[in-house]
Design an enzyme around this catalytic site. Structure first.
Site, PDB file in Angstrom:
ATOM      1  N   GLU A   1      40.321  72.470  33.103  1.00 44.63           N
ATOM      2  CA  GLU A   1      38.881  72.647  32.921  1.00 44.63           C
ATOM      3  C   GLU A   1      38.211  72.207  34.220  1.00 44.63           C
ATOM      4  O   GLU A   1      38.542  71.159  34.767  1.00 44.63           O
ATOM      5  CB  GLU A   1      38.341  71.825  31.745  1.00 44.63           C
TER       6      GLU A   1
ATOM      7  N   GLU B   1      43.028  67.018  24.774  1.00 46.34           N
ATOM      8  CA  GLU B   1      42.296  65.766  24.572  1.00 46.34           C
ATOM      9  C   GLU B   1      42.745  65.023  23.318  1.00 46.34           C
ATOM     10  O   GLU B   1      41.971  64.766  22.404  1.00 46.34           O
ATOM     11  CB  GLU B   1      40.787  66.046  24.537  1.00 46.34           C
TER      12      GLU B   1
END
Length: 1005
Positions: free
Chosen positions: A526, A455
């Site tokens: 994820e 991220e």
């Protein structure tokens, strides 16, 4: 300024540190080296323990003579100072805990000064001081002399302190700052903690010591022979090394002396997560013995399919943080061992080290026990996405439907997201973090993929990082999910990235990507966010993974809840420590609790990932082997039992040969169809004990309905019959005979009193019930539910008609579920029939306005006496189960109590429901229905669970609260994932259900 301003200079990452290199510990003798225990090395001095400590609210408060002042406190090393009374805990997911002004950090930057002494008689050696983890940066002083500086919290900082040591007592002082410019690259979703949190030790080395080595090999096409190479680097000049290789059985394969190694190894035994076969390479230098375990394996991509040793594999993975409620980031061997054992027990085969390298010995354990690792670099800058936009970020950035969503807003966030990925000022730091990760762990077998971080957007800095990794290590693959987020001004090169990676994509996303030929495999780095009562979509995800060879599985977010202990000894989450900004209980998103108690989420995932699956095809049991490298006969035994109407009638066990990724028919003779409900239960049990699992450990289970058209034969009852009398006034209708008494509330159209022999069976009026205490996965739909008035709903009647026959008193009720300031939620047409034996039939026809949100549930709520807290049921148990989350359970007869049925999620929410029930029996009540139903028995009301923020604040009801539901909407994983699928929502425009209620103290079959 006392301290050099290195901590705000991205061009100064390390001062006087040893270059990044492979992790290893030199020994003096073979015996200690082969033990694998570094503490047994004569060259290793562990400096953990109680250190002197001073804490300052700001580094500006550090006095000029800080190297001379007395110390007021003691603190353990390793530890986080927030766990020892200094500073405070702070949880934030995305937002930085300080102003966004890179590379600057606040003047109010807390500072810890550590000190200890070391007794030493220096020899003509080199002394290397190692810090395996310090958050966020450290200044090192030996005997009051500045040695060096380093930043990168989750990797090793090593200093050559040879020239600073003296005979006798040596003083080691370390200054640690809470924040530095590197903190902008360490914005991981976790509690933010500080200090020396990993081991500190001193290595004694030769003047010309082996500084680094890199083990590489190439396998032939048959994977039988390997060309093994070892490149070495000495601190001063090359030196000959004696290389010895032992096979997994401990026998010598070769013994050769050379500066570098280049040799053929024949008839190799391959390493994989199911059979982690490790060779032992021993390197003898003039004075040192170094041992490195090697597993021979090959990882590659062909036609968009991930292959491991030429076999397609699926990652049954989890994301794992270093986290403990007491020790924070400081994780011991024992703690890591417990995590890995729990993972093996629950069929997890892969770990993403989220979002930083773990301690260097962690991957050694994974080599040994058999796990596939994504080794992730210590890089995340998620908070940059919030620089100028404050919106509901997850729903926008993840492309979820949202009224505020526009492409402009989304792209603005992505452009912000890429700030550090594109900023030349941080290129050096981003590349340094990749190099630290790769160089330290490059000889680890279990690490098969390098990840650039998490991220942080994409840009030129990550392009350079990926290119460097590909040049340095051609044996592994490269992953970076954030490559799908690119700045609007960029056209980036993705050629050095090997995967198409997403977070929280839906099963439709998997299908869409894999529908066409792709060069890169699809991975969900994820998925199935495990927050609270969650992971209802695990089975659907794995059905999608199995549909597509190009899908290589995924990594559930995440392994454990994050929650330090509060002063009251209870778990705390964001906001419990007075911090701001914070993200509440978003840190409570693990498969296990902070103290490693498995949630039902983990049990669901375990059985979804069972090594074998069976199905009924043409009256034969076909079993499929989902292992990648192991025949079922070599791995497990199948225990089986036949269950007729809930009673085990026969069983046995068998072992069957079934090669990986293939299927065979089980030699089990099925019973004849006699109209009863016949279930076949299969339990897959481990044949032979492993290092982490005991023999007979259950690897998963299966339940097959052998005759799907058959139903459970319910008990038959013999109850005395008696004619009822009916009395009516303006408010109520009373129906009674010598045994039973019923009162129907004419305003609500529901029973307000039910008695038998003068004793109340319900302690409060029944409710028609549509609300549930929102789960964490309901956090996005919760507002819509509340706006529709679901949490304040009640029932009102419009018309009641009744008639009496010889068999029953029958009521026809037209009513609705309404709420304050809102229109109708449900229109109900109800028919009650009270039979002469006291049984009640409740037939409900419900009409729902489709413009309203789907319902949390629909059913009846009973308020039973507190003492009536034990039930028997036939349904999915013993664990909680839901329409989309029942693979952790089997149909059967179970018993539970209100307290046993309740699960204490740290943030209270819906829990303890049981799906697929045919009947429920308490002391005074028997319930069946026209179709399988759900029920919940709890010591708490749903209102109490909705209101309270922590489990330890809950107050028990004065009653045992029993909910009988036509349906309960599913669980899903929408706390940070796709919306709940339509098939798991209670969203029918019209539905019908009949509940049959028998009130009798002694129910007889």
């Amino acid at each position: 300024m006392i301290l050099p301003n290195y901590f705000q200079d991205p061009n100064t990452l390390h001062v006087n540190t040893v270059e990044h290199h492979a992790y290893f510990i030199p020994h003096q003798q073979n015996e200690t080296a082969l033990s694998g225990k570094r503490e047994q090395s004569d060259y290793f001095t562990l400096l953990n323990g109680q250190w002197d400590f001073n804490y300052f609210q700001s580094y500006h408060d550090l006095p000029d003579n800080f190297l001379d002042i007395a110390f007021e406190h003691k603190i353990p090393v390793p530890a986080n100072w927030q766990n020892h009374g200094f500073d405070h805990h702070h949880y934030t997911n995305i937002n930085y805990p300080f102003p966004f002004e890179p590379p600057f950090v606040p003047h109010q930057n807390p500072c810890g000064v550590y000190h200890r002494t070391l007794q030493l008689t220096p020899k003509h050696k080199r002394y290397l001081l190692n810090f395996e983890g310090v958050d966020s940066c450290l200044f090192v002083y030996v005997n009051k002399q500045f040695v060096g500086y380093s930043q990168i919290s989750h990797n090793t900082s090593e200093f050559d302190v040879s020239d600073y040591l003296q005979a006798g007592t040596n003083h080691l002082t370390v200054v640690v700052l809470k924040w530095c410019d590197g903190s902008y690259l360490e914005d991981q979703d976790k509690f933010r903690m500080s200090g020396i949190f990993r081991d500190v030790y001193l290595l004694e080395r030769e003047q010309n010591y082996l500084q680094d080595f890199f083990i590489q090999y190439e396998l032939d096409d048959e994977l039988r022979h390997a060309n093994l190479k070892v490149e070495t680097l000495f601190s001063r000049q090359p030196q000959a090394i004696e290389y010895q290789l032992l096979n997994p059985n401990g026998f010598t394969v070769f013994n050769q002396t050379d500066t570098h190694l280049n040799i053929e190894v024949e008839d190799i035994q391959l390493w994989n997560a199911e059979k982690p076969q490790l060779y032992t390479l021993i390197l003898h230098t003039a004075e040192e013995v170094i041992v490195q375990k090697i597993g021979f394996r090959k990882v590659e991509i062909k036609d968009g399919i991930l292959l491991f040793n030429q076999q397609p594999i699926k990652f049954k993975g989890v994301n794992r943080h270093d986290s403990d409620p007491k020790t924070g980031y400081a994780i011991t061997y024992a703690q890591a061992h417990k995590d890995l054992q729990l993972m093996k027990q629950h069929n997890i085969n892969a770990i993403r080290t989220a979002h930083y390298p773990n301690a260097p010995w962690f991957s050694e354990l994974c080599d040994q026990y058999g796990f596939y690792l994504i080794g992730e670099s210590d890089v995340e800058s998620h908070g940059a996405s919030m620089l100028t936009v404050k919106m509901p970020e997850p729903s926008i950035l993840l492309n979820h439907q949202n009224d505020l969503q526009t492409e402009r807003i989304r792209q603005d966030m992505i452009d912000n997201y890429c700030y550090f990925a594109r900023d030349p000022l941080f290129k050096k730091a981003i590349l340094d973090r990749q190099q630290a990760n790769v160089e330290r762990d490059k000889n680890r077998t279990s690490i098969i993929i390098w990840s650039l971080g998490n991220e942080a957007g994409y840009g030129a800095n990550f392009e350079a990082a990926a290119a460097w990794i590909k040049q340095r290590d051609k044996s592994r693959l490269v992953h970076y999910e954030s490559s799908i987020y690119q700045h609007s001004a960029d056209n980036n090169d993705l050629s050095n990235l090997d995967f198409y990676s997403e977070m929280y994509g839906s099963t439709e996303d998997i299908d869409r990507y894999c529908a066409t030929a792709q060069r890169k495999p699809f991975v969900l780095c994820e998925y199935s966010h495990a927050m609270g009562n969650s992971n209802g979509d695990a089975e659907d995800y794995w059905q999608a993974f199995h549909r597509h060879p190009q899908s290589c599985g995924g990594f559930v977010w995440e392994w454990c809840d994050h929650a330090p202990y509060r002063a009251n000894g209870q778990f705390g989450y964001g906001g419990d420590f007075g911090e701001s900004p914070h993200d509440g209980n978003f840190c409570m998103d693990g498969l296990v609790s902070p103290d490693r108690i498995p949630h039902s989420n983990l049990l669901e995932l375990k059985n979804v990932n069972r090594p074998a699956r069976a199905e009924l095809i043409d009256n034969q049991i076909v079993i499929h082997n989902y292992l990648d490298f192991t025949d079922l006969a070599d791995y497990l035994t199948i225990d089986y039992e036949f269950v007729e109407n809930g009673v085990v009638t026969s069983g046995g066990n068998l072992s069957v040969s079934c090669k990986p990724h293939s299927s065979v028919i089980l030699p089990i003779e099925l019973p004849k169809n006699n109209g009863h409900l016949w279930l076949l239960n299969l339990d897959y049990r481990l044949n032979t004990a492993t290092e982490l699992l005991e023999a007979e450990h259950s690897l998963g289970f299966e339940q097959l309905n052998l005759f799907s058209e058959n139903k459970l034969v319910l008990p038959k009852f013999t109850i005395e019959k008696s004619t009822f009398e009916v009395q009516e006034d303006h408010f109520r209708i009373n129906v009674h005979n010598g045994q039973f008494s019923y009162q129907l509330d004419k305003q609500k159209g529901i029973f307000s009193r039910i008695e038998k022999a003068g004793k109340a069976i319900i302690q409060q009026p029944l409710d028609f019930n549509i609300w549930r205490a929102p789960t964490d996965n309901d956090r996005l739909i919760r507002e819509a539910w509340q706006n529709a008035g679901y949490d304040k709903a009640y029932t009102r009647a419009y018309e009641i008609q009744w008639q009496q026959s010889e068999q029953a008193v029958e009521f026809s009720v037209k009513s609705a579920i309404v709420s304050i300031s809102r229109g109708r939620i449900l229109t109900l047409d109800i028919r009650y029939r009270i039979f002469n034996d006291g049984q009640i039939s409740v037939e409900i026809n419900a009409i729902r306005p489709t413009e309203l949100p789907y319902l949390p549930r629909f059913g009846l709520r009973f308020w039973l006496a507190k003492a009536e807290n034990t039930v028997e049921y036939f349904g999915y148990g013993e664990q909680e189960s839901y329409v989309d989350k029942h693979h952790l359970a089997n149909l059967g007869i179970y018993h539970t109590t209100a307290k046993q049925n309740h699960t204490d999620y740290v943030k209270p929410q819906e829990n303890g429901s049981h799906y697929g029930c045919e009947y429920l029996k308490s002391e005074n009540l028997f319930v069946s229905a026209s179709q399988p139903f759900s029920f919940n028995l709890s010591p708490y009301t749903q209102e109490e669970l909705t209101e309270k923020k922590h489990y330890y604040e809950l107050q028990e009801s004065d009653y045992s609260v029993l909910c009988i539901d036509y349906k309960m909407s599913g669980i899903g994983s929408n706390s940070c994932g796709p919306n709940l699928k339509d098939q798991y929502r209670l969203m029918e425009s019209e539905f019908k259900i009949r509940f049959d209620l028998i009130f009798d103290k002694t129910i007889r079959q």
